[in-house]
Write a protein that holds these residues in place. Structure first.
Motif, PDB file in Angstrom:
ATOM      1  N   VAL A   1       9.429  -4.395  -2.317  1.00 38.90           N
ATOM      2  CA  VAL A   1       8.952  -3.403  -1.367  1.00 38.90           C
ATOM      3  C   VAL A   1       8.421  -2.207  -2.152  1.00 38.90           C
ATOM      4  N   GLY A   2       7.728  -1.309  -1.461  1.00 39.66           N
ATOM      5  CA  GLY A   2       7.247  -0.093  -2.103  1.00 39.66           C
ATOM      6  C   GLY A   2       5.830   0.251  -1.692  1.00 39.66           C
ATOM      7  N   PHE A   3       5.385   1.393  -2.141  1.00 37.12           N
ATOM      8  CA  PHE A   3       4.054   1.889  -1.809  1.00 37.12           C
ATOM      9  C   PHE A   3       2.977   0.906  -2.239  1.00 37.12           C
ATOM     10  N   ASP A   4       3.003   0.481  -3.510  1.00 34.89           N
ATOM     11  CA  ASP A   4       1.974  -0.423  -4.014  1.00 34.89           C
ATOM     12  C   ASP A   4       2.026  -1.784  -3.318  1.00 34.89           C
ATOM     13  N   VAL A   5       3.233  -2.237  -2.976  1.00 27.42           N
ATOM     14  CA  VAL A   5       3.376  -3.523  -2.288  1.00 27.42           C
ATOM     15  C   VAL A   5       2.732  -3.449  -0.907  1.00 27.42           C
ATOM     16  N   ASP A   6       3.029  -2.398  -0.159  1.00 19.53           N
ATOM     17  CA  ASP A   6       2.425  -2.234   1.171  1.00 19.53           C
ATOM     18  C   ASP A   6       0.905  -2.108   1.071  1.00 19.53           C
ATOM     19  N   LEU A   7       0.436  -1.359   0.063  1.00 15.67           N
ATOM     20  CA  LEU A   7      -1.006  -1.191  -0.109  1.00 15.67           C
ATOM     21  C   LEU A   7      -1.666  -2.533  -0.412  1.00 15.67           C
ATOM     22  N   GLY A   8      -1.056  -3.330  -1.288  1.00 13.70           N
ATOM     23  CA  GLY A   8      -1.609  -4.633  -1.631  1.00 13.70           C
ATOM     24  C   GLY A   8      -1.625  -5.586  -0.449  1.00 13.70           C
ATOM     25  N   ARG A   9      -0.568  -5.585   0.348  1.00 12.88           N
ATOM     26  CA  ARG A   9      -0.521  -6.449   1.529  1.00 12.88           C
ATOM     27  C   ARG A   9      -1.593  -6.059   2.543  1.00 12.88           C
ATOM     28  N   ASP A  10      -1.780  -4.763   2.731  1.00 15.55           N
ATOM     29  CA  ASP A  10      -2.805  -4.309   3.669  1.00 15.55           C
ATOM     30  C   ASP A  10      -4.199  -4.633   3.151  1.00 15.55           C
ATOM     31  N   LEU A  11      -4.384  -4.488   1.847  1.00 17.76           N
ATOM     32  CA  LEU A  11      -5.663  -4.821   1.219  1.00 17.76           C
ATOM     33  C   LEU A  11      -6.014  -6.292   1.488  1.00 17.76           C
ATOM     34  N   ALA A  12      -5.048  -7.182   1.270  1.00 18.69           N
ATOM     35  CA  ALA A  12      -5.283  -8.607   1.495  1.00 18.69           C
ATOM     36  C   ALA A  12      -5.539  -8.905   2.968  1.00 18.69           C
ATOM     37  N   GLN A  13      -4.752  -8.271   3.840  1.00 19.90           N
ATOM     38  CA  GLN A  13      -4.914  -8.520   5.274  1.00 19.90           C
ATOM     39  C   GLN A  13      -6.315  -8.131   5.748  1.00 19.90           C
ATOM     40  N   ARG A  14      -6.809  -6.982   5.271  1.00 16.80           N
ATOM     41  CA  ARG A  14      -8.134  -6.534   5.703  1.00 16.80           C
ATOM     42  C   ARG A  14      -9.251  -7.379   5.077  1.00 16.80           C
ATOM     43  N   LEU A  15      -8.935  -8.033   3.955  1.00 19.98           N
ATOM     44  CA  LEU A  15      -9.874  -9.000   3.383  1.00 19.98           C
ATOM     45  C   LEU A  15      -9.848 -10.321   4.141  1.00 19.98           C
TER      46      LEU A  15
END
Length: 282
Positions: free
Chosen positions: A57-71
């Motif tokens: 978990v963490g800031f970078d993890v959430d950012l990466g998951r959102d990045l992939a989802q929007r891709l």
């Protein structure tokens, strides 16, 4: 059952058609694979990334998951790199699509990869033994001298930062696994100071208040350390998409919500994609 198979074939055809419309070989490659490979240092850096239960978990993890989802693809972590520099090398070699690992965007690393616009900015901080520098002095100036020892984590950008700022001092590399030993050395004055980022300095301070009698922390807000997402040198379309993504989440409020979730109202990091946050003064 035949209806289920037919639906699956239709979904696969629709996805293939979608990927065929994607411009840029780099983005099409990710679309066709169906996943975004995100390289990250295998150690922990709360609140950016750390283990919780069986996952991360963490800031970078959430950012990466959102990045992939929007891709429109799945998110896959690649946690093999042994250092932050190794994350950069893995991305440069094509072993991951992006490096999202609290990476400092430095000129040296930019010789190997491309960096997005900063998504957060931290600052260089010195944890100094109080006996090593006068109380009212600027330790960034006072400790640039022969006979002084400055600790920093090996394989991080802070080795380079330390050598730039303290050219006359000894820069002593420590393994990431020996972070506690490095901080113990500055508390006991086996070294004079430790150079690290302001977010990690703040986390250490909050967990070691008993040691603040021996050490003090100075954050130099002129020494900015922008954190950015790394992509391979040839992935120009992916880089442009990521920059637009960061601009989009800043505009729609997602970045600010993410920042407040992990850093609160008074976090030490400054949200480059979410606005300003001064944090705790030191």
């Amino acid at each position: 059952m035949p209806e289920t198979r037919a639906a699956g074939v239709e979904e696969a055809a629709a996805e293939s058609e979608r990927c065929a419309r994607v411009s840029g070989a780099d983005l099409r490659r990710i679309c066709e694979r169906g996943e975004l490979r995100v390289a990250r240092f295998r150690g922990e850096r709360p609140p950016f990334f750390y283990r919780q239960g069986d996952g991360w978990v963490g800031f970078d993890v959430d950012l990466g998951r959102d990045l992939a989802q929007r891709l429109g693809v799945a998110y896959r972590e690649v946690l093999s790199p042994a250092s932050f520099d190794a994350v950069v090398e893995l991305v440069a070699a094509g072993g991951a699509d992006v490096g999202l690992s609290k990476l400092s965007a430095t000129l040296e690393r930019a010789l190997r990869v491309r960096f997005s616009r900063p998504y957060l900015t931290v600052y260089q901080a010195l944890v100094v033994n109080r006996l090593s520098a006068p109380a009212r002095s600027d330790p960034f100036q006072a400790l640039d001298a022969e006979g002084v020892a400055i600790g920093a984590i090996e394989g991080s950008s802070y080795i380079g930062f330390a050598r730039e700022s303290f050219g006359r001092a000894e820069v002593r590399p420590y393994a990431d696994s020996d972070f506690a030993g490095m901080m113990g050395d500055v508390v006991s004055r086996r070294i004079d100071a430790v150079l690290l980022d302001s977010a990690r300095a703040d986390t250490w301070r909050r967990g070691h208040r008993e040691s603040l009698i021996q050490v003090r922390t100075t954050v130099d807000r002129q020494r900015r350390d922008p954190l950015a997402i790394a992509v391979a040198a040839g992935d120009a379309h992916l880089l442009a998409w990521i920059d637009l993504y960061l601009e989009t989440i800043r505009a729609d409020g997602s970045a600010e919500a993410l920042y407040r979730k992990w850093f609160g109202e008074g976090g030490e990091a400054q949200a480059g994609a979410a606005g300003e946050s001064e944090g705790e003064g030191k």
